[in-house]
Design a protein around this motif. Sequence first.
Motif, PDB file in Angstrom:
ATOM      1  N   LYS A  75      20.447   3.561   8.458  1.00  0.00           N
ATOM      2  CA  LYS A  75      19.245   3.382   8.441  1.00  0.00           C
ATOM      3  C   LYS A  75      18.598   2.939   9.745  1.00  0.00           C
ATOM      4  O   LYS A  75      17.510   3.151  10.183  1.00  0.00           O
ATOM      5  N   LYS A  76      19.336   1.933  10.213  1.00  0.00           N
ATOM      6  CA  LYS A  76      19.094   1.132  11.569  1.00  0.00           C
ATOM      7  C   LYS A  76      18.865   2.249  12.414  1.00  0.00           C
ATOM      8  O   LYS A  76      17.673   2.240  13.119  1.00  0.00           O
ATOM      9  N   GLY A  77      19.737   3.166  12.748  1.00  0.00           N
ATOM     10  CA  GLY A  77      19.583   4.288  13.660  1.00  0.00           C
ATOM     11  C   GLY A  77      18.690   5.120  13.420  1.00  0.00           C
ATOM     12  O   GLY A  77      17.785   5.402  14.644  1.00  0.00           O
ATOM     13  N   SER A  78      18.311   5.347  12.163  1.00  0.00           N
ATOM     14  CA  SER A  78      17.284   6.343  11.982  1.00  0.00           C
ATOM     15  C   SER A  78      16.103   5.944  12.505  1.00  0.00           C
ATOM     16  O   SER A  78      15.196   6.502  12.915  1.00  0.00           O
ATOM     17  N   ALA A  79      15.770   4.747  11.912  1.00  0.00           N
ATOM     18  CA  ALA A  79      14.634   4.012  12.272  1.00  0.00           C
ATOM     19  C   ALA A  79      14.312   3.730  13.853  1.00  0.00           C
ATOM     20  O   ALA A  79      13.357   3.910  14.282  1.00  0.00           O
ATOM     21  N   ALA A  80      15.314   3.457  14.617  1.00  0.00           N
ATOM     22  CA  ALA A  80      15.456   3.237  16.170  1.00  0.00           C
ATOM     23  C   ALA A  80      14.951   4.748  16.595  1.00  0.00           C
ATOM     24  O   ALA A  80      14.353   4.431  17.788  1.00  0.00           O
ATOM     25  N   PHE A  81      15.504   5.649  16.002  1.00  0.00           N
ATOM     26  CA  PHE A  81      15.205   7.081  16.710  1.00  0.00           C
ATOM     27  C   PHE A  81      13.814   7.567  16.441  1.00  0.00           C
ATOM     28  O   PHE A  81      13.175   7.908  17.330  1.00  0.00           O
ATOM     29  N   GLU A  82      13.369   6.993  15.310  1.00  0.00           N
ATOM     30  CA  GLU A  82      12.072   7.344  15.012  1.00  0.00           C
ATOM     31  C   GLU A  82      10.977   6.687  16.048  1.00  0.00           C
ATOM     32  O   GLU A  82      10.192   7.411  16.625  1.00  0.00           O
ATOM     33  N   GLU A  83      11.370   5.467  16.173  1.00  0.00           N
ATOM     34  CA  GLU A  83      10.564   4.548  16.960  1.00  0.00           C
ATOM     35  C   GLU A  83      10.304   5.236  18.491  1.00  0.00           C
ATOM     36  O   GLU A  83       9.528   5.000  19.260  1.00  0.00           O
ATOM     37  N   TYR A  84      11.599   5.547  18.748  1.00  0.00           N
ATOM     38  CA  TYR A  84      11.932   5.981  20.352  1.00  0.00           C
ATOM     39  C   TYR A  84      11.328   7.024  20.411  1.00  0.00           C
ATOM     40  O   TYR A  84      10.589   7.487  21.589  1.00  0.00           O
ATOM     41  N   VAL A  85      10.982   8.080  19.409  1.00  0.00           N
ATOM     42  CA  VAL A  85      10.456   9.339  19.652  1.00  0.00           C
ATOM     43  C   VAL A  85       8.956   9.104  19.383  1.00  0.00           C
ATOM     44  O   VAL A  85       8.117   9.826  20.435  1.00  0.00           O
ATOM     45  N   ASN A  86       8.548   7.973  19.062  1.00  0.00           N
ATOM     46  CA  ASN A  86       7.296   7.680  18.707  1.00  0.00           C
ATOM     47  C   ASN A  86       6.677   7.165  20.328  1.00  0.00           C
ATOM     48  O   ASN A  86       5.542   7.450  20.720  1.00  0.00           O
ATOM     49  N   HIS A  87       7.327   6.274  20.878  1.00  0.00           N
ATOM     50  CA  HIS A  87       7.234   5.750  22.069  1.00  0.00           C
ATOM     51  C   HIS A  87       7.161   6.964  23.229  1.00  0.00           C
ATOM     52  O   HIS A  87       6.124   6.825  23.924  1.00  0.00           O
ATOM     53  N   LEU A  88       8.069   7.789  23.142  1.00  0.00           N
ATOM     54  CA  LEU A  88       8.019   9.048  23.938  1.00  0.00           C
ATOM     55  C   LEU A  88       6.756   9.818  23.891  1.00  0.00           C
ATOM     56  O   LEU A  88       6.316  10.011  24.945  1.00  0.00           O
ATOM     57  N   LYS A  89       6.371   9.901  22.636  1.00  0.00           N
ATOM     58  CA  LYS A  89       4.961  10.641  22.396  1.00  0.00           C
ATOM     59  C   LYS A  89       3.866  10.046  23.155  1.00  0.00           C
ATOM     60  O   LYS A  89       2.937  10.603  23.573  1.00  0.00           O
ATOM     61  N   SER A  90       4.123   8.758  22.909  1.00  0.00           N
ATOM     62  CA  SER A  90       2.826   7.920  23.608  1.00  0.00           C
ATOM     63  C   SER A  90       2.745   8.020  25.116  1.00  0.00           C
ATOM     64  O   SER A  90       1.705   7.805  25.792  1.00  0.00           O
ATOM     65  N   TYR A  91       3.856   8.284  25.635  1.00  0.00           N
ATOM     66  CA  TYR A  91       3.937   8.418  27.106  1.00  0.00           C
ATOM     67  C   TYR A  91       3.459   9.618  27.506  1.00  0.00           C
ATOM     68  O   TYR A  91       2.681   9.825  28.499  1.00  0.00           O
ATOM     69  N   ILE A  92       3.471  11.004  26.731  1.00  0.00           N
ATOM     70  CA  ILE A  92       3.099  12.343  26.969  1.00  0.00           C
ATOM     71  C   ILE A  92       1.518  12.116  26.446  1.00  0.00           C
ATOM     72  O   ILE A  92       1.020  13.021  27.242  1.00  0.00           O
ATOM     73  N   GLY A  93       1.285  11.137  25.833  1.00  0.00           N
ATOM     74  CA  GLY A  93      -0.269  11.072  25.588  1.00  0.00           C
ATOM     75  C   GLY A  93      -0.882  11.970  24.563  1.00  0.00           C
ATOM     76  O   GLY A  93      -1.884  12.264  24.242  1.00  0.00           O
ATOM     77  N   LYS A  94       0.303  12.096  23.347  1.00  0.00           N
ATOM     78  CA  LYS A  94      -0.230  12.838  22.334  1.00  0.00           C
ATOM     79  C   LYS A  94      -0.505  11.922  21.333  1.00  0.00           C
ATOM     80  O   LYS A  94      -0.208  10.835  20.989  1.00  0.00           O
TER      81      LYS A  94
END
Lengths: 94, 190
Positions: A75-94
Motif C-alpha cells: 500500500k505504501k509503494g502504491s501511494a508513493a507511486f501515485e504521488e510520484y506520478v502526480n509530481h511528474l505531471k505538475s512538472y509537465i504543467g498538466k
Amino acid sequence: MFKSLDPLLHSQLRLAIVSLLISVESADFTFIKEKTGATAGNLSVQIDKLEKAGYIKVKKSFKGKRPLTTCSITKKGSAAFEEYVNHLKSYIGK
Amino acid sequence: MEKESKEQLALIEEMIAQSRSKISEGSIFYQLWGWLVVVAASTHYYLLNYSEFKHHYIAWPILMTLGGIISMIIGFKQEKKKGVKTHIDRTLSYLWIGFTVTLILVLISMINIGPEGAYPIVILLYGLGTFVSGGILRFKPLVIGGAVSWILGIAALYVNFSDQLLLIIAAVLFSYILPGYLLSKSEKNV
C-alpha cells in the motif's frame, strides 16, 4: 513551486519495477528481469532497496530446486507511486 | 525537467503495457471441461436409455475427478511458466472456486431435490461462470455463451431427466467448447 520527487522512485530501474508491479498481483524475479531488461545483479540490489523502504513485498520460495523470488507492491509503494506520478505531471504543467 | 518528467512517464506507460500483454491462457480449461461434460452426459444418456446398468451416472464422478486433476496440473504449469499473476487471474480464480463450491453443494442437494431438480441449476451455473468470465476477459463469445446456458437452464425445468442430459450437452457446446475454441484462436493472434 516545484515539489520534490521521491528519490527512491526517481531512478529508471526502480521506477520500472514499481510500474510493472502496480498493475499486477505479483511477479517473479525472472519476469521482472525480462521486462525491464536489467541485469540480475542490479535488479536484486534495487529490489532490496525498494523492499527496505516498504514499497514492495518480497517472498522467497522454491520452484523445484531453484529459488523463486516473488514481488508484489505494498500500500505504501502504491501511494508513493501515485504521488510520484502526480509530481511528474505538475512538472509537465498538466 | 519537463523532458525528464515526460521520459519517466513514458517509462511507466511502457511497463504497464508490458504487464498487460500477458493475457490469461484460459481457453484450454473451457475446452477441457466442455468435452469432459459432453462425454459424461452422452455416456449417462446412453446408459440410462439403452442399457440395464444401474449406475448410469458413473461417467460423471470419474471424468469430473479426472478433469479436476488435469486442471490442477495445467494451472500449476501455466503459473510456473508465466512468472506473473495479474488481478484478472485472481478474480477468475475466485470466480471458478466459488463456482466449484456452489456446484458441489447443488450436487449434494440432489439427495433432496433429485437429479431432475439439480440439473437445471447446474446448467444455470454454467451460464453464470462463462458470462462473468466473458465480462472480465472482455470476450463477447463467452458472454453470449453464458446467456445461452441460462435459456437452456430454464428450458431444462420443463423436460424429463433424459432430455435434460441433452440440454447439458447443448449448454457446454455453446458456453464452453465454442467460445473456448474462439478464445484459443484470439490468444494465438496476440
